[in-house]
Motif scaffolding. Structure first.
Motif, PDB file in Angstrom:
ATOM      1  N   GLY A   1       0.824  -1.207   0.000  1.00 36.67           N
ATOM      2  CA  GLY A   1       0.000   0.000   0.000  1.00 36.67           C
ATOM      3  C   GLY A   1       0.852   1.248   0.000  1.00 36.67           C
ATOM      4  N   ASP A   2       0.211   2.404   0.263  1.00 32.99           N
ATOM      5  CA  ASP A   2       0.885   3.695   0.176  1.00 32.99           C
ATOM      6  C   ASP A   2       1.705   3.778  -1.114  1.00 32.99           C
ATOM      7  N   ILE A   3       1.011   3.505  -2.189  1.00 31.78           N
ATOM      8  CA  ILE A   3       1.589   3.505  -3.533  1.00 31.78           C
ATOM      9  C   ILE A   3       1.796   4.950  -3.994  1.00 31.78           C
ATOM     10  N   HIS A   4       0.806   5.782  -3.669  1.00 31.63           N
ATOM     11  CA  HIS A   4       0.893   7.213  -3.940  1.00 31.63           C
ATOM     12  C   HIS A   4       1.292   7.549  -5.373  1.00 31.63           C
ATOM     13  N   SER A   5       0.589   6.917  -6.317  1.00 30.51           N
ATOM     14  CA  SER A   5       0.713   7.288  -7.733  1.00 30.51           C
ATOM     15  C   SER A   5       2.107   7.074  -8.318  1.00 30.51           C
TER      16      SER A   5
ATOM     17  N   GLY B   1      -4.318   0.536   0.924  1.00 30.56           N
ATOM     18  CA  GLY B   1      -4.815   1.889   0.666  1.00 30.56           C
ATOM     19  C   GLY B   1      -3.755   2.929   0.353  1.00 30.56           C
ATOM     20  N   ASP B   2      -4.245   4.154   0.059  1.00 27.70           N
ATOM     21  CA  ASP B   2      -3.434   5.249  -0.481  1.00 27.70           C
ATOM     22  C   ASP B   2      -2.797   4.842  -1.810  1.00 27.70           C
ATOM     23  N   ILE B   3      -3.678   4.525  -2.742  1.00 23.75           N
ATOM     24  CA  ILE B   3      -3.241   4.227  -4.113  1.00 23.75           C
ATOM     25  C   ILE B   3      -2.770   5.526  -4.772  1.00 23.75           C
TER      26      ILE B   3
ATOM     27  N   ASN C   1      -6.430   7.681   3.447  1.00 21.94           N
ATOM     28  CA  ASN C   1      -6.879   9.071   3.550  1.00 21.94           C
ATOM     29  C   ASN C   1      -6.739   9.820   2.230  1.00 21.94           C
ATOM     30  N   HIS C   2      -5.702   9.516   1.436  1.00 26.46           N
ATOM     31  CA  HIS C   2      -5.557  10.173   0.131  1.00 26.46           C
ATOM     32  C   HIS C   2      -6.604   9.679  -0.864  1.00 26.46           C
ATOM     33  N   ASP C   3      -6.963   8.389  -0.764  1.00 27.92           N
ATOM     34  CA  ASP C   3      -8.038   7.858  -1.621  1.00 27.92           C
ATOM     35  C   ASP C   3      -9.335   8.588  -1.307  1.00 27.92           C
TER      36      ASP C   3
ATOM     37  N   VAL D   1      -6.146  -2.638   7.540  1.00 23.74           N
ATOM     38  CA  VAL D   1      -6.696  -1.293   7.756  1.00 23.74           C
ATOM     39  C   VAL D   1      -5.613  -0.306   7.329  1.00 23.74           C
ATOM     40  N   HIS D   2      -6.001   0.901   6.879  1.00 19.74           N
ATOM     41  CA  HIS D   2      -4.950   1.829   6.460  1.00 19.74           C
ATOM     42  C   HIS D   2      -4.190   2.407   7.654  1.00 19.74           C
ATOM     43  N   SER D   3      -4.936   2.802   8.695  1.00 20.57           N
ATOM     44  CA  SER D   3      -4.239   3.405   9.845  1.00 20.57           C
ATOM     45  C   SER D   3      -4.420   2.549  11.094  1.00 20.57           C
TER      46      SER D   3
ATOM     47  N   GLY E   1      -0.679   0.611   7.293  1.00 22.80           N
ATOM     48  CA  GLY E   1       0.312   1.460   6.627  1.00 22.80           C
ATOM     49  C   GLY E   1       0.278   2.867   7.195  1.00 22.80           C
ATOM     50  N   HIS E   2       0.063   3.864   6.334  1.00 26.82           N
ATOM     51  CA  HIS E   2      -0.181   5.270   6.702  1.00 26.82           C
ATOM     52  C   HIS E   2       1.059   6.048   7.130  1.00 26.82           C
ATOM     53  N   THR E   3       1.942   5.474   7.962  1.00 29.43           N
ATOM     54  CA  THR E   3       3.133   6.210   8.401  1.00 29.43           C
ATOM     55  C   THR E   3       4.281   6.057   7.408  1.00 29.43           C
ATOM     56  N   HIS E   4       4.183   5.076   6.511  1.00 23.01           N
ATOM     57  CA  HIS E   4       5.231   4.775   5.524  1.00 23.01           C
ATOM     58  C   HIS E   4       6.508   4.265   6.187  1.00 23.01           C
ATOM     59  N   VAL E   5       6.416   3.823   7.416  1.00 26.49           N
ATOM     60  CA  VAL E   5       7.562   3.279   8.147  1.00 26.49           C
ATOM     61  C   VAL E   5       7.232   1.837   8.553  1.00 26.49           C
TER      62      VAL E   5
HETATM   63 ZN    ZN Z   1       0.163   7.345   2.652  1.00 26.25          ZN
END
Ligand code: ZN
Length: 241
Positions: free
Chosen positions: A7-11, A35-37, A62-64, A114-116, A148-152
């Motif tokens: 996840g956290d692909i962010h385009s 999530g956060d595609i 959240n970005h989705d 879950v995303h967060s 995901g969400h924190t990217h860490v």
């Molecule tokens: Zn993200």
């Protein structure tokens, strides 16, 4: 089964394609997206279609959510504002409808995604500390939950009421413990390592492996500049912060 959880692909199309190739090489049998595609980088529509073509379970980030709604984003910082405005322009109505349809959390096989945090997923809490992890464990009904969400990519392990945090390469899932595992970010890592991150959960071996995958970062950066997005977004990919 071998689940590739990402996840956290962010385009970031280059990072996503490299991860999908790696999954194939690693004999992943199922994929799940946390999530956060979209958001931040140059290819929201392409990444969305790639994920959608997998036909896998996907939860909302959240970005989705922001990219698929029309509400004002004046409260965003300038960097987030510009990239979100761009994502909204790039996505078709059908693609936004797809993002709006995503659920906040899902149970798949024997784990949750879950995303967060499971402690109010729609509040988009950043889990950086034991207290937030503990709050999520209260609502965790499966032994393992991926987020995901924190990217860490960190993992929290609950045993006898106490929570421990660890950075992991490989986790062996043990009885009497619960796991809340961050799979890192495909398209914008923030742990100092620029390579795309995702995790493989092997349900027979009871292991979770963190994968790091190099990708064509120069092309991803070039696309960001050509799209007229802030240069800082391109620099951020290399700095991984
Ligand atoms: Zn993200």
């Amino acid at each position: 089964m071998r689940f590739g959880i990402f996840g956290d692909i962010h385009s970031n199309q280059e990072a996503l394609e490299a991860v999908l190739d790696d999954m194939q090489a690693q004999r992943v049998t199922h994929t799940v997206c946390i999530g956060d595609i979209v958001g931040y980088n140059a290819n929201p529509a392409e990444c969305l279609e790639l994920v959608r073509s997998l036909g896998c379970p996907v939860v909302k980030g959240n970005h989705d959510e922001e990219a698929s709604e029309d509400r004002p984003i004046d409260h965003f910082n300038p960097l987030a504002f510009e990239s979100m405005t761009y994502s909204r322009k790039q996505l078709s109505e059908d693609q936004k409808k797809y993002l709006r349809s995503l659920l906040m959390q899902k149970t798949i096989h024997d784990f949750t995604v879950v995303h967060s945090s499971l402690d109010g997923p729609a509040r988009w809490i950043y889990v950086f500390a034991l207290t937030e992890a503990q709050n999520s464990f209260v609502y965790q009904r499966t032994q393992v939950c991926f987020y995901g969400h924190t990217h860490v990519p960190t993992a929290y392990i609950l045993e006898d009421g106490g929570v421990q945090e660890c950075f992991y390469k490989r986790l062996v899932i043990q009885e009497n413990k619960q796991y809340y595992i961050n799979v890192g970010s495909v398209g914008q890592p923030r742990d100092g390592d620029w390579r795309a991150a995702y995790a493989i959960y092997d349900t027979e071996e009871n292991t979770v492996d963190l994968r790091r995958v190099p990708y064509d970062i120069n092309l991803a950066q070039q696309k960001i500049i050509e799209a007229g997005l802030p240069e800082r977004l391109a620099e951020r990919l290399a700095n991984a912060v």
